[in-house]
Structure formats: C-alpha cells, structure tokens
Scaffold this motif. Structure first.
Motif, PDB file in Angstrom:
ATOM      1  N   MET A 221       0.465  -1.238   0.269  1.00 55.66           N
ATOM      2  CA  MET A 221      -0.299   0.044  -0.067  1.00 55.66           C
ATOM      3  C   MET A 221       1.415   1.362  -0.504  1.00 55.66           C
ATOM      4  N   LYS A 222       0.475   1.824  -0.845  1.00 54.77           N
ATOM      5  CA  LYS A 222       1.361   3.807  -1.288  1.00 54.77           C
ATOM      6  C   LYS A 222       0.831   4.035   0.550  1.00 54.77           C
ATOM      7  N   SER A 223       1.209   5.074   0.805  1.00 57.07           N
ATOM      8  CA  SER A 223       1.412   6.235   1.479  1.00 57.07           C
ATOM      9  C   SER A 223       0.531   7.344   0.991  1.00 57.07           C
ATOM     10  N   LYS A 224       0.185   8.067   1.581  1.00 60.09           N
ATOM     11  CA  LYS A 224      -0.749   9.322   0.768  1.00 60.09           C
ATOM     12  C   LYS A 224       0.542  10.121   0.498  1.00 60.09           C
ATOM     13  N   GLU A 225       1.339  10.350   1.256  1.00 61.80           N
ATOM     14  CA  GLU A 225       2.426  11.681   0.780  1.00 61.80           C
ATOM     15  C   GLU A 225       3.172  10.644  -0.142  1.00 61.80           C
ATOM     16  N   SER A 226       2.953   9.391  -0.904  1.00 58.25           N
ATOM     17  CA  SER A 226       3.871   8.848  -1.768  1.00 58.25           C
ATOM     18  C   SER A 226       2.549   9.094  -3.194  1.00 58.25           C
ATOM     19  N   GLU A 227       1.749   8.822  -2.678  1.00 60.45           N
ATOM     20  CA  GLU A 227       0.815   8.956  -3.578  1.00 60.45           C
ATOM     21  C   GLU A 227       0.562  10.645  -4.799  1.00 60.45           C
ATOM     22  N   GLU A 228       0.674  11.220  -3.228  1.00 60.87           N
ATOM     23  CA  GLU A 228       0.953  12.763  -3.869  1.00 60.87           C
ATOM     24  C   GLU A 228       2.234  12.932  -4.455  1.00 60.87           C
ATOM     25  N   PHE A 229       2.651  12.345  -3.821  1.00 63.97           N
ATOM     26  CA  PHE A 229       4.659  13.273  -4.470  1.00 63.97           C
ATOM     27  C   PHE A 229       3.656  12.463  -6.543  1.00 63.97           C
ATOM     28  N   SER A 230       3.931  11.553  -6.662  1.00 60.72           N
ATOM     29  CA  SER A 230       3.207  10.918  -8.159  1.00 60.72           C
ATOM     30  C   SER A 230       2.850  11.442  -9.202  1.00 60.72           C
ATOM     31  N   THR A 231       1.930  12.329  -8.128  1.00 64.18           N
ATOM     32  CA  THR A 231       1.009  13.146  -8.972  1.00 64.18           C
ATOM     33  C   THR A 231       1.903  14.050  -9.188  1.00 64.18           C
ATOM     34  N   GLU A 232       2.320  14.993  -8.075  1.00 68.18           N
ATOM     35  CA  GLU A 232       3.423  16.223  -8.309  1.00 68.18           C
ATOM     36  C   GLU A 232       4.155  15.889 -10.300  1.00 68.18           C
ATOM     37  N   LEU A 233       4.796  14.225  -9.151  1.00 72.68           N
ATOM     38  CA  LEU A 233       6.206  14.280 -10.482  1.00 72.68           C
ATOM     39  C   LEU A 233       5.827  14.230 -11.917  1.00 72.68           C
ATOM     40  N   GLN A 234       4.251  14.620 -12.431  1.00 72.44           N
ATOM     41  CA  GLN A 234       4.127  14.252 -13.729  1.00 72.44           C
ATOM     42  C   GLN A 234       3.812  15.533 -14.223  1.00 72.44           C
ATOM     43  N   LYS A 235       4.032  16.296 -13.207  1.00 74.31           N
ATOM     44  CA  LYS A 235       4.256  18.195 -13.360  1.00 74.31           C
ATOM     45  C   LYS A 235       5.365  18.746 -14.563  1.00 74.31           C
ATOM     46  N   ALA A 236       6.597  17.517 -14.678  1.00 72.50           N
ATOM     47  CA  ALA A 236       7.754  17.471 -14.419  1.00 72.50           C
ATOM     48  C   ALA A 236       7.901  18.247 -16.469  1.00 72.50           C
ATOM     49  N   PHE A 237       8.767  19.438 -16.239  1.00 72.32           N
ATOM     50  CA  PHE A 237       8.842  19.881 -17.981  1.00 72.32           C
ATOM     51  C   PHE A 237       9.932  19.789 -17.590  1.00 72.32           C
ATOM     52  N   PHE A 238      10.473  20.075 -19.633  1.00 71.74           N
ATOM     53  CA  PHE A 238      11.988  20.171 -19.764  1.00 71.74           C
ATOM     54  C   PHE A 238      11.783  21.546 -19.793  1.00 71.74           C
ATOM     55  N   TYR A 239      13.391  22.270 -19.199  1.00 75.99           N
ATOM     56  CA  TYR A 239      13.609  23.177 -18.754  1.00 75.99           C
ATOM     57  C   TYR A 239      14.727  23.562 -19.667  1.00 75.99           C
ATOM     58  N   LYS A 240      15.969  23.467 -19.457  1.00 71.78           N
ATOM     59  CA  LYS A 240      16.825  23.614 -21.003  1.00 71.78           C
ATOM     60  C   LYS A 240      17.540  22.515 -21.072  1.00 71.78           C
ATOM     61  N   SER A 241      18.896  22.414 -21.595  1.00 72.76           N
ATOM     62  CA  SER A 241      20.288  21.641 -21.497  1.00 72.76           C
ATOM     63  C   SER A 241      21.116  22.312 -21.920  1.00 72.76           C
ATOM     64  N   PHE A 242      22.115  21.651 -21.746  1.00 75.51           N
ATOM     65  CA  PHE A 242      24.032  22.764 -20.866  1.00 75.51           C
ATOM     66  C   PHE A 242      24.298  21.459 -21.779  1.00 75.51           C
ATOM     67  N   GLY A 243      25.935  22.425 -22.203  1.00 72.89           N
ATOM     68  CA  GLY A 243      27.315  21.778 -22.611  1.00 72.89           C
ATOM     69  C   GLY A 243      27.591  22.059 -21.031  1.00 72.89           C
ATOM     70  N   ASP A 244      27.498  22.699 -20.680  1.00 68.92           N
ATOM     71  CA  ASP A 244      29.172  22.813 -20.111  1.00 68.92           C
ATOM     72  C   ASP A 244      28.601  23.072 -18.043  1.00 68.92           C
ATOM     73  N   PRO A 245      28.152  22.271 -16.953  1.00 70.48           N
ATOM     74  CA  PRO A 245      28.466  21.972 -15.805  1.00 70.48           C
ATOM     75  C   PRO A 245      27.723  22.996 -15.531  1.00 70.48           C
ATOM     76  N   LYS A 246      29.084  23.830 -15.425  1.00 65.87           N
ATOM     77  CA  LYS A 246      28.978  25.794 -14.870  1.00 65.87           C
ATOM     78  C   LYS A 246      27.765  26.091 -15.033  1.00 65.87           C
ATOM     79  N   LEU A 247      27.565  25.986 -16.476  1.00 66.46           N
ATOM     80  CA  LEU A 247      26.358  27.441 -16.204  1.00 66.46           C
ATOM     81  C   LEU A 247      25.465  27.036 -15.687  1.00 66.46           C
ATOM     82  N   PHE A 248      24.966  25.050 -15.688  1.00 64.19           N
ATOM     83  CA  PHE A 248      23.728  24.829 -14.816  1.00 64.19           C
ATOM     84  C   PHE A 248      23.982  24.658 -13.597  1.00 64.19           C
ATOM     85  N   ILE A 249      25.420  24.616 -12.769  1.00 65.88           N
ATOM     86  CA  ILE A 249      25.065  24.901 -11.381  1.00 65.88           C
ATOM     87  C   ILE A 249      25.146  26.410 -11.185  1.00 65.88           C
ATOM     88  N   LYS A 250      25.853  27.105 -11.942  1.00 67.94           N
ATOM     89  CA  LYS A 250      25.625  28.939 -11.930  1.00 67.94           C
ATOM     90  C   LYS A 250      23.923  29.165 -11.565  1.00 67.94           C
TER      91      LYS A 250
END
Ligand code: GTP
Ligand code: MG
Length: 200
Positions: free
Chosen positions: A1-30
């Motif tokens: 059985m999934k906890s309520k928190e886990s259920e809510e988290f799964s729903t939240e995960l579906q809202k993910a969107f593609f943000y950006k691609s980075f060639g240089d890790p420094k630019l992402f970190i910044k």
C-alpha cells in the motif's frame, strides 16, 4: 500500500517539464535554483528511459537505440520543487579514448562543483559488471556526503544466472543497489521513494 505522501508525490512528478540543455556543467550550476537529483551512467544504460518511467511520462526525456545520443546535460524541473538531471552517457563504444576522457572530466566537474545535488543514481545495465567508472562516480558522491545508489537497469532482460552474478557483483559495494525496469516498472516506486526522501 502506498502512503498518502507517496501518492501525492507521484502526482506532483507528472507536472515535470523540460527546462534546458547545458553543454557546460558550470552554467547549469550557476543557474540551478532547486535541489538536484542526478542520473549518470554508461551510454545506453537507460537513463532517459528511467526518468520517463519515474515521471510517468512517455517521452519527455528523449531515448534512443543508438548509444551516445545525449551529449548534453538535460534538466527537467518539477515546478518549485526540484530538478532531475539527465547527465550525458560515457563509454560510448564508437567514441575515441579522448572523447571518453573528456566526458568523464565533465561528469566529475559537475559532481565536484554542484552544491545542490541531494542524491546520485548511478545506472548500470544489469547484465554488465560494475567497472572502475561506476565505482569512481559512486565514490565521488559519497566523498561529498551525497547519497549514491546503484540502479541495475533493464532488469526484465536478466536470466537466472545473470541475476545471481549481478547480486554477487553488487554485494561488494557499500552503496545500495536497486533493480529496475522501465519496461515493467519494477523498482520504479522504490526509486520515487528515495527521491522523495532526499529532496526533503
Ligand atoms: N528491455 C529494456 N530496455 C530498456 C530499458 N530501459 C531502456 N531500454 C532501452 O535501452 C535503450 C537506451 O535507453 P536510453 O534511455 O535512451 O539510454 P540512455 O542511458 O539515456 O542513453 P544515452 O542518452 O545515449 O546515454 C533504448 O533502446 C531503450 O528502449 C528497460 O528497462 N528494459
Ligand atoms: Mg539519454
């Protein structure tokens, strides 16, 4: 059985969107504003497929039969919560030694310089033996007190003998191993739970 928190988290995960691609890790970190969860591993290990399975989205992260497809750091964001970081694969068989080395340098640079990384998932095709590269990446995270977990991917392809061998291979590691399949969804809930715990 999934906890309520886990259920809510799964729903939240579906809202993910593609943000950006980075060639240089420094630019992402910044630019990075949220806690990060990163996925690293050999080219074709199944990183992009696993991200899609975790987010319950068919093809948000681009997957490919041709290894070495993702050469950039692809970032996905769950609004106002955290970032999923799809790191470029290393060890592509057609890449030169120099290319392989420069990819490892990029990955190490990200791991050493990020301040927001909460958990590193190191992916390895379950039929393969762990190699120096995976051990190095697991240890780099561990040295910074960041949890690192080995994900043995494509679990659906394992036969009994391979399963036993991979278990023996993992038993030498101090890090936790999770068996996963993006095809059958095995291990996906366990990975989501690790994610949920580590971004708190
Ligand atoms: N049977 C099976 N195939 C999988 C699984 N996960 C990924 N694959 C296949 O493996 C191939 C590579 O998957 P990707 O997710 O693109 O791998 P990647 O690690 O992102 O690869 P790069 O971006 O090149 O580093 C694709 O053909 C996927 O369909 C799995 O759990 N089971
Ligand atoms: Mg990929």
């Amino acid at each position: 059985m999934k906890s309520k928190e886990s259920e809510e988290f799964s729903t939240e995960l579906q809202k993910a969107f593609f943000y950006k691609s980075f060639g240089d890790p420094k630019l992402f970190i910044k630019e990075s504003r949220f806690p990060e969860i990163a996925f690293i591993g050999r080219s074709n290990a199944g990183k992009s497929s696993l991200i899609n399975a975790i987010l319950n989205r068919k093809s948000l992260a681009k997957t490919s039969r041709t290894p070495g497809k993702t050469k950039l750091i692809n970032v996905f964001v769950v609004p106002n919560r955290f970032s999923l970081v799809d790191l470029p694969g290393f060890g592509y068989s057609k890449a030169s030694h120099a290319e392989h080395k420069s990819m490892m340098v990029l990955l190490e640079k990200y791991l050493n310089e990020t301040v927001k990384l909460k958990c590193l998932f190191v992916l390895l095709d379950a039929r393969r033996k762990i190699s120096d590269e995976e051990i190095l990446l697991l240890q780099t995270a561990q040295n910074k007190n960041i949890t690192s977990i080995l994900i043995r991917t494509k679990e659906d392809k394992l036969n009994q003998k391979e399963r036993a061998e991979s278990k023996k291979d993992s038993s030498q590691l101090p890090q936790k191993t999770i068996y996963a399949s993006s095809l059958t969804n095995k291990g996906i809930d366990e990975i989501r739970e690790e994610l949920r715990i580590h971004i708190q």
